[in-house]
Design an enzyme around this catalytic site. Structure first.
Site, PDB file in Angstrom:
ATOM      1  N   ASN A   9      42.525  54.785  45.685  1.00 16.28           N
ATOM      2  CA  ASN A   9      42.212  53.422  46.105  1.00 16.28           C
ATOM      3  C   ASN A   9      43.561  52.781  46.399  1.00 16.28           C
ATOM      4  OD1 ASN A   9      41.497  50.761  46.334  1.00 16.28           O
ATOM      5  ND2 ASN A   9      40.308  50.690  44.436  1.00 16.28           N
ATOM      6  N   ARG A  91      38.835  55.240  49.014  1.00 18.63           N
ATOM      7  CA  ARG A  91      38.167  53.976  49.285  1.00 18.63           C
ATOM      8  C   ARG A  91      38.621  53.511  50.669  1.00 18.63           C
ATOM      9  NH1 ARG A  91      39.655  48.034  46.962  1.00 18.63           N
ATOM     10  NH2 ARG A  91      37.860  46.948  47.818  1.00 18.63           N
ATOM     11  N   HIS A 179      32.963  45.234  48.733  1.00 24.27           N
ATOM     12  CA  HIS A 179      32.809  45.595  47.311  1.00 24.27           C
ATOM     13  C   HIS A 179      31.599  46.499  47.092  1.00 24.27           C
ATOM     14  CE1 HIS A 179      35.197  41.772  46.120  1.00 24.27           C
ATOM     15  NE2 HIS A 179      35.987  42.826  46.031  1.00 24.27           N
ATOM     16  N   HIS A 206      30.825  40.534  41.375  1.00 23.97           N
ATOM     17  CA  HIS A 206      32.098  41.262  41.278  1.00 23.97           C
ATOM     18  C   HIS A 206      33.195  40.200  41.325  1.00 23.97           C
ATOM     19  CE1 HIS A 206      34.866  44.756  42.149  1.00 23.97           C
ATOM     20  NE2 HIS A 206      35.618  43.716  42.485  1.00 23.97           N
ATOM     21  N   ARG A 239      42.601  34.289  48.475  1.00 24.22           N
ATOM     22  CA  ARG A 239      41.793  34.090  49.694  1.00 24.22           C
ATOM     23  C   ARG A 239      40.904  32.860  49.531  1.00 24.22           C
ATOM     24  NH1 ARG A 239      39.305  40.007  49.867  1.00 24.22           N
ATOM     25  NH2 ARG A 239      40.719  40.466  48.143  1.00 24.22           N
ATOM     26  N   ILE A 327      37.667  39.692  36.051  1.00 19.17           N
ATOM     27  CA  ILE A 327      37.250  38.413  35.467  1.00 19.17           C
ATOM     28  C   ILE A 327      35.836  38.540  34.891  1.00 19.17           C
ATOM     29  CG2 ILE A 327      36.778  35.983  35.961  1.00 19.17           C
ATOM     30  CD1 ILE A 327      38.827  36.241  38.317  1.00 19.17           C
ATOM     31  N   GLU A 329      34.232  41.093  33.742  1.00 15.66           N
ATOM     32  CA  GLU A 329      34.114  41.931  32.545  1.00 15.66           C
ATOM     33  C   GLU A 329      34.830  41.338  31.335  1.00 15.66           C
ATOM     34  OE1 GLU A 329      35.612  45.853  33.573  1.00 15.66           O
ATOM     35  OE2 GLU A 329      34.442  45.805  35.421  1.00 15.66           O
ATOM     36  N   GLU A 377      35.093  52.050  40.445  1.00 18.86           N
ATOM     37  CA  GLU A 377      35.031  52.424  41.861  1.00 18.86           C
ATOM     38  C   GLU A 377      35.527  53.854  42.085  1.00 18.86           C
ATOM     39  OE1 GLU A 377      36.997  48.637  42.312  1.00 18.86           O
ATOM     40  OE2 GLU A 377      35.905  48.304  44.175  1.00 18.86           O
TER      41      GLU A 377
HETATM   42  P1  AMP Z   1      40.582  43.010  39.248  1.00 16.77           P
HETATM   43  O1  AMP Z   1      40.959  42.647  40.661  1.00 16.77           O
HETATM   44  O2  AMP Z   1      39.167  43.449  39.098  1.00 16.77           O
HETATM   45  O3  AMP Z   1      41.563  43.953  38.598  1.00 16.77           O
HETATM   46  O4  AMP Z   1      40.690  41.637  38.404  1.00 16.77           O
HETATM   47  C1  AMP Z   1      41.898  40.943  38.269  1.00 16.77           C
HETATM   48  C2  AMP Z   1      41.605  39.547  37.733  1.00 16.77           C
HETATM   49  O5  AMP Z   1      40.962  39.654  36.451  1.00 16.77           O
HETATM   50  C3  AMP Z   1      42.856  38.702  37.511  1.00 16.77           C
HETATM   51  O6  AMP Z   1      42.642  37.377  38.002  1.00 16.77           O
HETATM   52  C4  AMP Z   1      42.978  38.677  36.000  1.00 16.77           C
HETATM   53  O7  AMP Z   1      43.628  37.520  35.521  1.00 16.77           O
HETATM   54  C5  AMP Z   1      41.519  38.668  35.601  1.00 16.77           C
HETATM   55  N1  AMP Z   1      41.347  38.995  34.184  1.00 16.77           N
HETATM   56  C6  AMP Z   1      41.550  40.158  33.552  1.00 16.77           C
HETATM   57  N2  AMP Z   1      41.344  40.010  32.214  1.00 16.77           N
HETATM   58  C7  AMP Z   1      41.003  38.711  32.011  1.00 16.77           C
HETATM   59  C8  AMP Z   1      40.669  37.917  30.867  1.00 16.77           C
HETATM   60  N3  AMP Z   1      40.639  38.452  29.661  1.00 16.77           N
HETATM   61  N4  AMP Z   1      40.379  36.606  31.073  1.00 16.77           N
HETATM   62  C9  AMP Z   1      40.412  36.064  32.297  1.00 16.77           C
HETATM   63  N5  AMP Z   1      40.710  36.753  33.408  1.00 16.77           N
HETATM   64  C10 AMP Z   1      41.007  38.053  33.271  1.00 16.77           C
END
Ligand code: AMP
Length: 394
Positions: A9, A91, A179, A206, A239, A327, A329, A377
């Site tokens: 990816n 991906r 996504h 997502h 974005r 975010i 999860e 993914e």
């Molecule tokens: P991803 O693109 O799926 O890797 O997600 C990245 C985003 O998840 C970033 O904005 C991180 O700040 C957010 N994120 C990861 N862990 C947490 C958390 N415990 N609380 C709030 N945001 C989180």
């Protein structure tokens, strides 16, 4: 000798990978990430049980192109597994209107997919350059493209149509949705956990650096917040999400911006970063006391709730919500704020389960089931790559 697949990816400054053993139910052998490509690349790879198996930093003076990093990654993997890889799955963000399924990479496919570079400038060129690099480094290896748009090919025509003149629609200007690899994985997982809910009306959210919602009916996408490009819909890390097209006219006509400047503004300077003036990272915004950081979070939540309303209308009601990605999860606060805005639907959150990032975070009495399903993914790419290579060999 075990058959091993590599899934890639590839982004503008990062390269995530997963290594899977084909003859053991696609068991994960290792996963990792090279970050800060172009600045000071840093590789961290872990075994399936989380043990660090490789860690490396490249000094500024070394050749740090995607291709040279991939050359080192491939050599490192092959040395470790003791044999050649049998296939690489990628991906690919944009597959256009022609691809509802993953496909084997050919020169003709790469030419076709390069046409979508302007439609996904943050992702598509980097996805394709990883494929070119692997082809140059290991010319004989089977490569498979797995598309983020493919899962959304089940949307009805009315959901994909854009109200522009026919001759522009005929050029392929329509809503696609993205996504999809993540949504397909989430749908598969939900099917195992709660088949009755998968058979109903579900919004999958997502919420990561890129963010979108997908309306699923019986496990199939019938509408989604991203459209012609991955700019549409929710407020994202950098974005803007959906925006009155009149704003673009204003930027061109009144501010005298050119297309490259506007592209940069919409993809890289807007969203949480633009509104907060601080960061595109949700954790950083939560750690800040700045009023603009709070406004960015408030807008993010508001727009998830507002777009959910639109998708509930597309679905004709709602049975469940599934949160996924960084975010979705990991942030109980964001899930709680979104569910509070949607409480008129009869959502009741179990706050203790929510704080624990549990699999089910709604109460038994809640009219809407609310779940958290971690996405994967790379695994979805591995499943598709394996299935395609198996079909070809049959
Ligand atoms: P991803 O693109 O799926 O890797 O997600 C990245 C985003 O998840 C970033 O904005 C991180 O700040 C957010 N994120 C990861 N862990 C947490 C958390 N415990 N609380 C709030 N945001 C989180």
């Amino acid at each position: 000798m075990a058959d091993t697949l590599l899934c890639l990816n590839s982004g503008s400054s990062s390269l995530k990978f997963g290594l899977y053993e084909r003859d053991d139910g696609l068991a994960l052998r290792a996963r990792g990430k090279i970050e800060k490509i172009g600045i000071e690349p840093y590789l961290l790879a872990k075994s399936a049980d989380g043990e660090v198996i490789a860690e490396r930093r490249w000094a500024k003076a070394e050749d740090m192109s995607h291709e040279s990093l991939l050359a080192e990654l491939l050599a490192g993997i092959e040395a470790r597994i003791g044999h050649d890889l049998v296939g690489v799955g990628h991906r690919v963000v944009h597959g256009g209107a022609n691809h509802a399924e993953p496909v084997r990479v050919t020169q003709a496919l790469l030419t076709e997919l390069a046409r979508y570079n302007p439609l996904a400038p943050l992702h598509q060129p980097h996805n394709l350059s990883a494929i070119h690099a692997v082809a140059a480094l290991r010319p004989g290896i089977a490569q498979v493209a797995v598309f983020d748009t493919a899962f959304h090919q089940t949307q009805p025509p009315v959901a994909t149509r854009i109200a522009l003149p026919r001759h522009i629609i005929d050029e392929g200007v329509r809503r696609y949705g993205f996504h999809g690899i993540s949504y397909e994985y989430v749908a598969q997982q939900l099917g195992g956990l709660d088949p009755a809910l998968l058979g109903g009306r579900v919004i999958a959210a997502h919420l990561g650096n890129g963010a979108s919602l997908c309306a699923m009916q019986a496990g199939r996408s019938i509408d989604t917040t991203m459209g012609f490009t991955a700019l549409d819909g929710l407020v994202m890390g950098s974005r803007c999400g959906n925006i009155d097209p009149g704003v673009l006219l204003y930027l061109f006509q009144q501010d005298g911006m050119d297309a490259a400047r506007v592209e940069n503004l919409l993809y890289r300077e807007s969203g949480l970063l633009g509104v907060s003036g601080l960061s595109s990272d949700m954790r950083t915004l939560f750690d800040s006391d700045a009023p603009a950081a709070k406004e960015a979070i408030e807008l993010f939540v508001y727009r998830v709730a507002r777009e959910s309303g639109a998708l509930i209308a597309s679905l004709g009601g709602l049975d469940g919500i599934v949160f996924t990605a960084g975010i979705g999860e990991n942030s109980p606060e964001i899930r709680s704020l979104i569910c509070a805005r949607l409480s008129f639907l009869g959502i009741e959150l179990d706050e203790a389960a929510n704080r624990a990032n549990a699999a089910v975070i709604s109460t038994p009495a809640s009219r809407i089931a609310v779940r958290v399903i971690p996405t994967d993914e790379e695994r979805m790419i591995a499943l598709h790559t394996d299935a395609l290579l198996t079909r070809e060999a049959a």
